[in-house]
Design a protein around this motif. Structure first.
Motif, PDB file in Angstrom:
ATOM      1  N   ASP A  44       0.822  -1.206   0.000  1.00  0.00           N
ATOM      2  CA  ASP A  44       0.000   0.000   0.000  1.00  0.00           C
ATOM      3  C   ASP A  44       0.860   1.262   0.000  1.00  0.00           C
ATOM      4  OD1 ASP A  44      -2.278  -1.536   0.023  1.00  0.00           O
ATOM      5  OD2 ASP A  44      -2.535  -1.431   2.201  1.00  0.00           O
ATOM      6  N   GLU A  45       1.948   1.223   0.741  1.00  0.00           N
ATOM      7  CA  GLU A  45       2.828   2.384   0.827  1.00  0.00           C
ATOM      8  C   GLU A  45       3.441   2.710  -0.539  1.00  0.00           C
ATOM      9  OE1 GLU A  45       6.844   3.850   3.191  1.00  0.00           O
ATOM     10  OE2 GLU A  45       5.945   1.915   3.660  1.00  0.00           O
ATOM     11  N   ARG A  48       0.767   4.411  -2.717  1.00  0.00           N
ATOM     12  CA  ARG A  48       0.589   5.814  -2.328  1.00  0.00           C
ATOM     13  C   ARG A  48       1.741   6.675  -2.803  1.00  0.00           C
ATOM     14  NH1 ARG A  48       0.013   5.172   3.667  1.00  0.00           N
ATOM     15  NH2 ARG A  48       0.232   3.010   3.170  1.00  0.00           N
TER      16      ARG A  48
END
Length: 63
Positions: A44-45, A48
């Motif tokens: 997820d990082e 983003r």
């Protein structure tokens, strides 16, 4: 012990702190790489960060 090596205590502390962060960064990236290799997904990082890097403008490919 540090005096025998010619290193002051302050320098030793700075070296140990920087070594901590380098190892922490390496372990984090290794875990993310292994996660991607095992699951085939991005973390997820990472998703983003890619969105943040593209910015508010659209590229030619996105239009």
């Amino acid at each position: 012990m540090w005096d025998e090596l010619g290193i002051s205590a302050g320098t030793a502390v700075l070296i140990l702190i920087s070594l901590y962060f380098v190892i922490k960064w390496a372990v984090k990236n290794g875990i993310k790489e292994a996660y991607g290799a095992i699951t085939g997904k991005k973390a997820d990082e990472d998703i983003r960060n890619e969105i943040d890097l593209k910015g508010p403008g659209l590229d030619q490919e996105d239009r």
